[in-house]
Design a protein around this motif. Structure first.
Motif, PDB file in Angstrom:
ATOM      1  N   LYS A  34       0.829  -1.208   0.000  1.00  0.00           N
ATOM      2  CA  LYS A  34       0.000   0.000   0.000  1.00  0.00           C
ATOM      3  C   LYS A  34       0.865   1.260   0.000  1.00  0.00           C
ATOM      4  CE  LYS A  34      -4.030  -1.995   2.318  1.00  0.00           C
ATOM      5  NZ  LYS A  34      -4.947  -1.922   3.493  1.00  0.00           N
ATOM      6  N   VAL A  35       2.071   1.143   0.538  1.00  0.00           N
ATOM      7  CA  VAL A  35       3.051   2.226   0.503  1.00  0.00           C
ATOM      8  C   VAL A  35       4.394   1.625   0.107  1.00  0.00           C
ATOM      9  CG1 VAL A  35       1.888   3.649   2.242  1.00  0.00           C
ATOM     10  CG2 VAL A  35       3.580   1.948   2.966  1.00  0.00           C
ATOM     11  N   GLU A  36       5.249   2.427  -0.503  1.00  0.00           N
ATOM     12  CA  GLU A  36       6.589   1.972  -0.835  1.00  0.00           C
ATOM     13  C   GLU A  36       7.424   1.871   0.451  1.00  0.00           C
ATOM     14  OE1 GLU A  36       7.837   0.956  -3.681  1.00  0.00           O
ATOM     15  OE2 GLU A  36       5.886   1.247  -4.673  1.00  0.00           O
ATOM     16  N   ILE A  37       8.158   0.788   0.575  1.00  0.00           N
ATOM     17  CA  ILE A  37       8.926   0.550   1.797  1.00  0.00           C
ATOM     18  C   ILE A  37       9.911   1.682   2.042  1.00  0.00           C
ATOM     19  CG2 ILE A  37      10.636  -0.970   2.878  1.00  0.00           C
ATOM     20  CD1 ILE A  37       9.248  -3.322   1.474  1.00  0.00           C
ATOM     21  N   GLU A  38      10.664   2.071   1.019  1.00  0.00           N
ATOM     22  CA  GLU A  38      11.667   3.135   1.195  1.00  0.00           C
ATOM     23  C   GLU A  38      11.022   4.438   1.640  1.00  0.00           C
ATOM     24  OE1 GLU A  38      11.308   1.219  -1.406  1.00  0.00           O
ATOM     25  OE2 GLU A  38      13.241   0.443  -2.129  1.00  0.00           O
ATOM     26  N   ASP A  39       9.896   4.791   1.026  1.00  0.00           N
ATOM     27  CA  ASP A  39       9.215   6.048   1.358  1.00  0.00           C
ATOM     28  C   ASP A  39       8.707   6.022   2.799  1.00  0.00           C
ATOM     29  OD1 ASP A  39       9.703   6.841  -1.214  1.00  0.00           O
ATOM     30  OD2 ASP A  39       7.667   6.420  -1.935  1.00  0.00           O
ATOM     31  N   GLN A  40       8.130   4.885   3.205  1.00  0.00           N
ATOM     32  CA  GLN A  40       7.560   4.798   4.551  1.00  0.00           C
ATOM     33  C   GLN A  40       8.642   4.835   5.620  1.00  0.00           C
ATOM     34  OE1 GLN A  40       4.408   5.111   5.145  1.00  0.00           O
ATOM     35  NE2 GLN A  40       4.688   5.002   7.378  1.00  0.00           N
ATOM     36  N   LEU A  41       9.770   4.172   5.372  1.00  0.00           N
ATOM     37  CA  LEU A  41      10.858   4.197   6.349  1.00  0.00           C
ATOM     38  C   LEU A  41      11.429   5.608   6.494  1.00  0.00           C
ATOM     39  CD1 LEU A  41      12.719   0.869   5.499  1.00  0.00           C
ATOM     40  CD2 LEU A  41      11.318   1.356   7.517  1.00  0.00           C
ATOM     41  N   GLU A  42      11.439   6.351   5.395  1.00  0.00           N
ATOM     42  CA  GLU A  42      11.878   7.747   5.462  1.00  0.00           C
ATOM     43  C   GLU A  42      10.921   8.563   6.331  1.00  0.00           C
ATOM     44  OE1 GLU A  42      12.990  11.494   2.463  1.00  0.00           O
ATOM     45  OE2 GLU A  42      12.359   9.556   1.645  1.00  0.00           O
ATOM     46  N   LYS A  43       9.622   8.319   6.178  1.00  0.00           N
ATOM     47  CA  LYS A  43       8.628   9.017   7.002  1.00  0.00           C
ATOM     48  C   LYS A  43       8.777   8.647   8.477  1.00  0.00           C
ATOM     49  CE  LYS A  43       5.045   9.487   3.442  1.00  0.00           C
ATOM     50  NZ  LYS A  43       3.661   9.110   3.036  1.00  0.00           N
ATOM     51  N   ILE A  44       9.002   7.345   8.732  1.00  0.00           N
ATOM     52  CA  ILE A  44       9.172   6.892  10.117  1.00  0.00           C
ATOM     53  C   ILE A  44      10.384   7.562  10.742  1.00  0.00           C
ATOM     54  CG2 ILE A  44       9.770   4.897  11.559  1.00  0.00           C
ATOM     55  CD1 ILE A  44       8.042   3.186   9.708  1.00  0.00           C
ATOM     56  N   GLN A  45      11.470   7.653   9.983  1.00  0.00           N
ATOM     57  CA  GLN A  45      12.680   8.306  10.497  1.00  0.00           C
ATOM     58  C   GLN A  45      12.386   9.742  10.903  1.00  0.00           C
ATOM     59  OE1 GLN A  45      16.178   6.875  10.617  1.00  0.00           O
ATOM     60  NE2 GLN A  45      15.989   8.506  12.117  1.00  0.00           N
ATOM     61  N   GLN A  46      11.619  10.459  10.091  1.00  0.00           N
ATOM     62  CA  GLN A  46      11.302  11.853  10.396  1.00  0.00           C
ATOM     63  C   GLN A  46      10.416  11.954  11.636  1.00  0.00           C
ATOM     64  OE1 GLN A  46      12.600  14.662   8.807  1.00  0.00           O
ATOM     65  NE2 GLN A  46      11.752  15.527  10.683  1.00  0.00           N
ATOM     66  N   ILE A  47       9.440  11.050  11.753  1.00  0.00           N
ATOM     67  CA  ILE A  47       8.571  11.051  12.928  1.00  0.00           C
ATOM     68  C   ILE A  47       9.383  10.818  14.192  1.00  0.00           C
ATOM     69  CG2 ILE A  47       6.724   9.780  14.109  1.00  0.00           C
ATOM     70  CD1 ILE A  47       5.516   9.240  11.319  1.00  0.00           C
ATOM     71  N   VAL A  48      10.288   9.835  14.136  1.00  0.00           N
ATOM     72  CA  VAL A  48      11.124   9.514  15.299  1.00  0.00           C
ATOM     73  C   VAL A  48      12.035  10.696  15.648  1.00  0.00           C
ATOM     74  CG1 VAL A  48      12.958   8.006  16.155  1.00  0.00           C
ATOM     75  CG2 VAL A  48      11.049   7.039  14.872  1.00  0.00           C
ATOM     76  N   ASN A  49      12.619  11.315  14.630  1.00  0.00           N
ATOM     77  CA  ASN A  49      13.480  12.484  14.878  1.00  0.00           C
ATOM     78  C   ASN A  49      12.697  13.598  15.564  1.00  0.00           C
ATOM     79  OD1 ASN A  49      15.561  11.140  13.633  1.00  0.00           O
ATOM     80  ND2 ASN A  49      15.412  12.265  11.697  1.00  0.00           N
ATOM     81  N   ASP A  50      11.464  13.831  15.105  1.00  0.00           N
ATOM     82  CA  ASP A  50      10.635  14.886  15.695  1.00  0.00           C
ATOM     83  C   ASP A  50      10.321  14.589  17.156  1.00  0.00           C
ATOM     84  OD1 ASP A  50      10.655  16.167  13.272  1.00  0.00           O
ATOM     85  OD2 ASP A  50       8.665  15.472  12.644  1.00  0.00           O
TER      86      ASP A  50
END
Length: 411
Positions: free
Chosen positions: A391-407
């Protein structure tokens, strides 16, 4: 007037009584007992209480009183009472990943001076579990029990679709794929994917991944992509149930060969009567480099102005006693962390004991404690299936997760 004085006297007496009760509650425990807080409830909490009752029957100077509460309430209450200085428990049973967090908030007292010269020492425990409680050379946690993400398997289905796969106690993802190909036509799945972060974190670590780099959490990397692609492949090939299917029910009904799950599922497995099951290491990426994800709960002392040194010594005596007397506690499926339990024949008959029986198995135990991992795990749980289902691209979602965690880390 006499009646009024009598009523007034009764009111004053009741007030003093309530005040005394409130004072006793605010101090955390009475002077002759050790108050232990835990977030373990239900049947597992009952087993802990049974073990504590056995200790109290030895007539110690300080008996132990267990108070269990739900996880969210537990953590919030610990923070509240510690900051207020009122109602602080004498000890609390906290998750392994919580030690560094509470210590960084200056909420914990070190055990060092109280365990010096006692049997509560590193060589008497599983090294990985002991190290969890050590922060910058001080011991802020003392190991209690260990829960692990292992794998249950249907012996009949293994014999039919994956003969020899568990003979060495190690099942690789390659063997799981081979079993899936052999069983698919018969409507049998080979791999049950339930708790996303547990499945992912174990494989990610096995592939050489790290959750922290230069002191910062990391998840947006090629290793994380490869780990998630492994599960997507199992899903796309039809070797594991779709999202929403009850993998535990499928396993119980003989429709699933391998079920990665927690040691805490032991009581549920023991209800199975239609086939013989076994328990072994969580699935492995490399059979020559076994890594077994686990967590080791810790006894911690939260800061209190009211805790006496004598009571702390009594607490250490209780923890010493547990080193060879934890049988009831671990009937939930947990493993002890004290090596003294290896002398207990009944424990050695328990299926989860394989994790402590040999030096090789003990060395495989890995406990994740890096800062920020709890945020990573939460996001993997939230979107793991979306990545697996495409449903989502793995690379794109992991990038989003990284940003959420950083925030979240910067807040």
């Amino acid at each position: 007037m006499k009646n009024f004085k009598l009523i007034l006297m009764l009111i004053v007496t009741a007030s003093l009584f309530l005040s005394a009760c409130s004072s006793e509650e605010s101090s955390g425990s009475s002077s002759n007992e050790i108050l232990l807080w835990s977030s373990t409830t239900g049947p597992d909490g009952d087993l802990i209480k049974k073990n504590i009752d056995q200790y109290n029957e030895t007539d110690p100077e300080f008996k132990v009183k267990l108070v269990s509460m739900e996880g969210g309430v537990f953590n919030n209450k610990l923070s509240t009472v510690t900051r207020s200085g009122k109602g602080v428990p004498d000890i609390a049973l906290i998750a392994s990943e919580s030690v560094s967090t509470f210590q960084s908030q200056e909420m914990l007292e070190p055990w060092n001076q109280y365990i010096d010269g006692t049997d509560v020492k590193q060589e008497n425990y599983l090294e990985e579990a002991w190290n969890v409680g050590n922060v910058d050379g001080d011991q802020f946690g003392l190991p209690a029990t260990m829960g692990s993400w292992v794998m249950y398997y249907n012996k009949d289905l293994v014999d039919k679709y994956a003969p020899g796969a568990v003979d060495d106690g190690i099942v690789t993802y390659e063997e799981i794929e081979e079993a899936g190909a052999a069983a698919k036509a018969d409507g049998i799945y080979s791999y049950g994917f339930s708790w996303a972060m547990q499945n992912f974190s174990n494989l990610y670590y096995q592939m050489g991944g790290k959750f922290s780099e230069n002191g910062e959490p990391t998840i947006n990397n090629d290793t994380a992509v490869a780990a998630m692609e492994q599960f997507k492949s199992l899903h796309d090939e039809g070797y594991m149930p779709k999202n929403g299917e009850d993998v535990n029910k499928l396993f119980n009904n003989g429709k699933l060969i391998f079920l990665p799950e927690g040691t805490w599922m032991l009581s549920q497995m023991e209800k199975i009567t239609d086939f013989e099951w076994g328990q072994t290491f969580t699935p492995q990426y490399d059979a020559n480099n076994v890594i077994q994800g686990s967590g080791a709960d810790q006894f911690a002392m939260f800061k209190s102005r009211e805790r006496s040194e004598e009571k702390i010594k009594g607490t250490v005596a209780f923890i010493e006693w547990l080193q060879t007397n934890q049988l009831e506690w671990i009937k939930s499926g947990a493993n002890p962390t004290a090596l003294g339990m290896l002398e207990d024949k009944e424990y050695l008959e328990m299926p989860q004991s394989f994790l402590l029986k040999t030096p090789e198995a003990r060395d495989a135990v890995t406990i994740i404690t890096e800062p920020g991992t709890s945020y990573i795990f939460a996001e993997i749980d939230n979107s793991g299936w979306d990545m697996i289902q495409g449903k989502v691209e793995i690379e794109d979602q992991l990038e989003k997760i990284q940003q959420i965690v950083n925030d979240k880390m910067s807040q």
